[in-house]
Scaffold this motif. Structure first.
Motif, mmCIF file in Angstrom:
data_model
loop_
_atom_site.group_PDB
_atom_site.id
_atom_site.type_symbol
_atom_site.label_atom_id
_atom_site.label_comp_id
_atom_site.label_asym_id
_atom_site.label_seq_id
_atom_site.Cartn_x
_atom_site.Cartn_y
_atom_site.Cartn_z
ATOM 1 N N LEU A 1 9.114 17.739 -11.727
ATOM 2 C CA LEU A 1 8.619 17.747 -10.344
ATOM 3 C C LEU A 1 9.121 18.936 -9.532
ATOM 4 O O LEU A 1 8.352 19.556 -8.802
ATOM 5 C CB LEU A 1 8.988 16.449 -9.635
ATOM 6 N N ASN A 2 10.393 19.239 -9.624
ATOM 7 C CA ASN A 2 10.958 20.348 -8.859
ATOM 8 C C ASN A 2 10.194 21.634 -9.165
ATOM 9 O O ASN A 2 9.753 22.343 -8.257
ATOM 10 C CB ASN A 2 12.443 20.504 -9.179
ATOM 11 N N TYR A 3 10.006 21.914 -10.445
ATOM 12 C CA TYR A 3 9.298 23.124 -10.859
ATOM 13 C C TYR A 3 7.846 23.110 -10.366
ATOM 14 O O TYR A 3 7.351 24.094 -9.818
ATOM 15 C CB TYR A 3 9.346 23.264 -12.383
ATOM 16 N N LEU A 4 7.160 21.992 -10.553
ATOM 17 C CA LEU A 4 5.746 21.906 -10.173
ATOM 18 C C LEU A 4 5.550 22.055 -8.664
ATOM 19 O O LEU A 4 4.662 22.780 -8.212
ATOM 20 C CB LEU A 4 5.149 20.588 -10.652
ATOM 21 N N ILE A 5 6.363 21.365 -7.882
ATOM 22 C CA ILE A 5 6.230 21.438 -6.418
ATOM 23 C C ILE A 5 6.456 22.860 -5.935
ATOM 24 O O ILE A 5 5.699 23.387 -5.118
ATOM 25 C CB ILE A 5 7.196 20.456 -5.733
ATOM 26 N N ARG A 6 7.474 23.509 -6.445
ATOM 27 C CA ARG A 6 7.756 24.891 -6.030
ATOM 28 C C ARG A 6 6.652 25.845 -6.506
ATOM 29 O O ARG A 6 6.313 26.803 -5.815
ATOM 30 C CB ARG A 6 9.112 25.338 -6.553
ATOM 31 N N SER A 7 6.088 25.598 -7.669
ATOM 32 C CA SER A 7 5.047 26.473 -8.218
ATOM 33 C C SER A 7 3.759 26.418 -7.409
ATOM 34 O O SER A 7 3.108 27.440 -7.194
ATOM 35 C CB SER A 7 4.739 26.089 -9.667
ATOM 36 N N PHE A 8 3.378 25.231 -6.959
ATOM 37 C CA PHE A 8 2.122 25.094 -6.229
ATOM 38 C C PHE A 8 2.271 25.457 -4.760
ATOM 39 O O PHE A 8 1.295 25.812 -4.114
ATOM 40 C CB PHE A 8 1.564 23.672 -6.371
ATOM 41 N N ASP A 9 3.468 25.352 -4.198
ATOM 42 C CA ASP A 9 3.706 25.740 -2.806
ATOM 43 C C ASP A 9 2.625 25.177 -1.889
ATOM 44 O O ASP A 9 1.956 25.900 -1.157
ATOM 45 C CB ASP A 9 3.786 27.263 -2.701
ATOM 46 N N THR A 10 2.441 23.867 -1.946
ATOM 47 C CA THR A 10 1.346 23.211 -1.246
ATOM 48 C C THR A 10 1.795 22.537 0.042
ATOM 49 O O THR A 10 2.973 22.227 0.209
ATOM 50 C CB THR A 10 0.670 22.176 -2.176
#
Length: 128
Positions: A13-22
């Motif tokens: 989750l940490n990686y995905l949330i930071r990657s999408f910057d939504t």
């Protein structure tokens, strides 16, 4: 994302949330099958979970308003997130906010907040 075995999508989750910057996120976690403990006994879920938020780092959680909509008896966990503060420049195409009057900035910001709230809460909201 779906996974099988020892790898859990919650760990990404940490990686995905930071990657999408939504600005708005909807996350679902569903326990879909059985696993086995070290003795071979069948388990439906092999870790404690009461909220997806438990797997999101505090520094990310502090940026978002979050709501859980969980169905515990079905092992379905759903979290909605809306960024607390946003940069108006991210929504202007061909302009920057410094090219707009304070009144235009205010009107556009209010409209964006209204639209984000409708998405976040999943319903039409009366706009004054």
């Amino acid at each position: 994302m779906s996974t099988c075995g020892e790898i859990s999508p919650l760990k990404a989750l940490n990686y995905l949330i930071r990657s999408f910057d939504t600005d708005i996120m909807t996350m679902d976690y569903r326990v879909r099958g059985f696993t086995r403990d070290i003795y071979g006994h069948k388990l439906f879920i092999d870790h404690e979970i009461s909220s997806i938020q438990n797997y999101i780092p505090d520094e990310i959680k502090s940026l978002y308003q979050m709501i859980d909509v969980n169905v515990y008896q079905e092992n379905i966990f759903h979290t909605k997130c809306k960024l607390k503060e946003f940069d108006l420049n991210n929504y202007l195409f061909g302009y920057t906010k410094d090219k707009l009057s304070p009144e235009e900035q205010k009107d556009i910001t209010e409209s964006l907040i209204w639209e984000m709230d409708e998405i976040f809460y999943g319903k039409n909201i009366s706009y004054n």
